[in-house]
Enzyme design. Structure first.
Site: not given
Ligand SMILES: Cc1cc2nc3c(=O)[nH]c(=O)nc-3n(C[C@H](O)[C@H](O)[C@H](O)COP(=O)(O)OP(=O)(O)OC[C@H]3O[C@@H](n4cnc5c(N)ncnc54)[C@H](O)[C@@H]3O)c2cc1C
Length: 392
Positions: A251, A254, A350, A374, A376, A378
């Site tokens: 919280n 972000r 450009g 931290e 998405t 959504n």
């Molecule tokens: C460069 C990078 C650094 C990161 N660093 C860290 C870190 O230091 N520590 C750590 O713990 N994690 C880290 N992360 C992980 C990051 O927090 C997750 O990738 C992120 O929370 C999304 O999870 P996911 O990739 O599993 O996507 P998903 O959860 O699979 O989501 C895929 C899509 O579905 C949507 N979605 C999912 N559930 C819902 C819902 N209920 N309602 C609407 N839409 C939904 C999402 O918005 C997204 O668009 C990192 C990721 C990246 C790419």
């Protein structure tokens, strides 16, 4: 008569900084411009953050900004962490996220949930020499973080952790990892526990480093835990209360990602302004064409609006007032406008804006992560809508 900057009720403009905040901001700005800027392109290409810059960030106090002085930190505020992250991001969003994870997630969690012994053991090192990671996500647990499956088994004298963490920022260089694992998947979020895992622990390994679209100089790696032995005294907070550590630190974290994205957008605006003054088309600088002026004006409005949301959330947090919805709004909005501003900057440049010879294409790539990590965009909207509908 109150001055222009003071209201009769004592409220002050959000962007008005105290003397201390302004001096701190200036020192970070100078460091970013003088020391980081010359290496940004090379670090992006190689996907490596220069070790000497990391050491300089420690020396400058940027890795323990709000850690109290008695634990070796700077004794600053959360707001100052956000200021630092914003300033660094104008030059390099990778540098900003390194500072973000250290301060707003790891140091923050340790200060809030650490025992006195843990604070004395870890905080002085975190403020001066040891980089740290925050490991919540897994392949099957991102937005749905508490679906994590890394398991912690009580072995009497220690815990044994087995599982894999994915996407862990800072992991390539880090010496300490906050690892979230479950003591019983059947208990759902009530089984989640936070462990302080040190790099040398048996059964712990840093795995593959990701090759990414943006923030390429910030490392993102897999963690492999195979019967990793963690001493009992390395549990952070209570067993089964790790979900509170995760929710409450994210919280706050972000807000700082909102700061990172605001800084990125500010950086894009500065580059666009400077190019608009010197590039000529149709016999005059492109900045004298109203179409370009309107784009610049739009960017400036968006950066200012994002900054106000971010500063408001950070100041609410520092004054111990409710801030969770404001934090979600700040991150959501700032990451949205960061993408738009970086995109506009590329267009103002450009054709050359589309090449690696100019800095805006990198900012465009870097901006994408703001809507993903931290929480998405959504998930931020879920938080905001829950509050609106009275369900939080
Ligand atoms: C460069 C990078 C650094 C990161 N660093 C860290 C870190 O230091 N520590 C750590 O713990 N994690 C880290 N992360 C992980 C990051 O927090 C997750 O990738 C992120 O929370 C999304 O999870 P996911 O990739 O599993 O996507 P998903 O959860 O699979 O989501 C895929 C899509 O579905 C949507 N979605 C999912 N559930 C819902 C819902 N209920 N309602 C609407 N839409 C939904 C999402 O918005 C997204 O668009 C990192 C990721 C990246 C790419």
């Amino acid at each position: 008569m109150p001055s222009v900057l003071e209201s009769t009720h004592g409220a002050r403009p959000l962007t008005q900084l105290s003397e201390e905040e302004r001096m701190f901001q200036t020192s970070v700005r100078c460091f970013a411009r003088e020391r980081i800027a010359p290496h940004v392109r090379e670090m992006d290409e190689k996907g490596i953050f220069r070790p000497e810059l990391l050491r300089e960030m420690f020396a400058l106090g940027l890795m323990g900004i709000d850690v109290p002085e008695e634990y070796g930190g700077q004794g600053g505020t959360f707001f100052q962490s956000v200021l630092a992250i914003e300033e660094l991001a104008t030059i390099d969003p990778s540098a900003a996220v390194i500072v973000d994870v250290q301060n707003t997630l790891v140091n923050n969690a340790l200060q809030r949930w650490g025992t006195e012994e843990q604070k004395r053991r870890f905080l002085p090192k975190l403020a001066t020499e040891t980089l740290a990671s925050y490991a919540l996500s897994e392949a099957g647990a991102g937005s749905d973080a508490f679906a994590l499956t890394t398991q912690a088994v009580d072995q009497g004298d220690c815990w044994s952790l087995t599982g894999r963490k994915l996407w862990i920022t800072n992991a390539y260089e880090a010496g300490l990892f906050l690892v979230f694992a479950t003591i019983d998947p059947g208990q759902g979020y009530r089984g989640i526990t936070c462990f302080l895992v040190e790099r040398g622990f048996p059964g712990f390994q840093v795995g593959k480093k990701e090759d990414k679209l943006g923030i390429r100089a910030s490392s993102t790696c897999e963690l492999i835990l195979d019967d990793c032995r963690v001493p009992k005294e390395n549990v952070l907070g209570q067993v089964g209360k790790g979900y509170k550590v995760a929710i409450e630190t994210l919280n706050e974290g972000r807000i700082a990602i909102g700061g990172q994205m605001t800084g990125l957008a500010e950086g894009a605006l500065r580059h666009a302004l400077s190019y608009a003054r010197q590039r000529k088309a149709f016999g005059k600088p492109i900045g004298e064409h109203q179409g370009v002026q309107f784009e610049l004006a739009q960017m400036a409005v968006e950066v200012e609006a994002a900054r106000l949301l971010v500063y408001n959330a950070a100041r609410l947090r520092d004054s111990r007032q409710p801030f969770v919805t404001e934090a979600a709004m700040a991150k959501y909005f700032a990451s949205d406008i960061a993408e738009k501003c970086a995109s506009r900057a590329v267009e103002i440049f450009g054709g050359v804006g589309f090449t690696k010879d100019y800095p805006v294409e990198k900012l465009y790539r870097d901006a994408k992560i703001g809507r993903i990590y931290e929480g998405t965009s959504n998930m931020q909207r879920v938080v905001i809508a829950k509050d609106l509908l009275g369900k939080s």
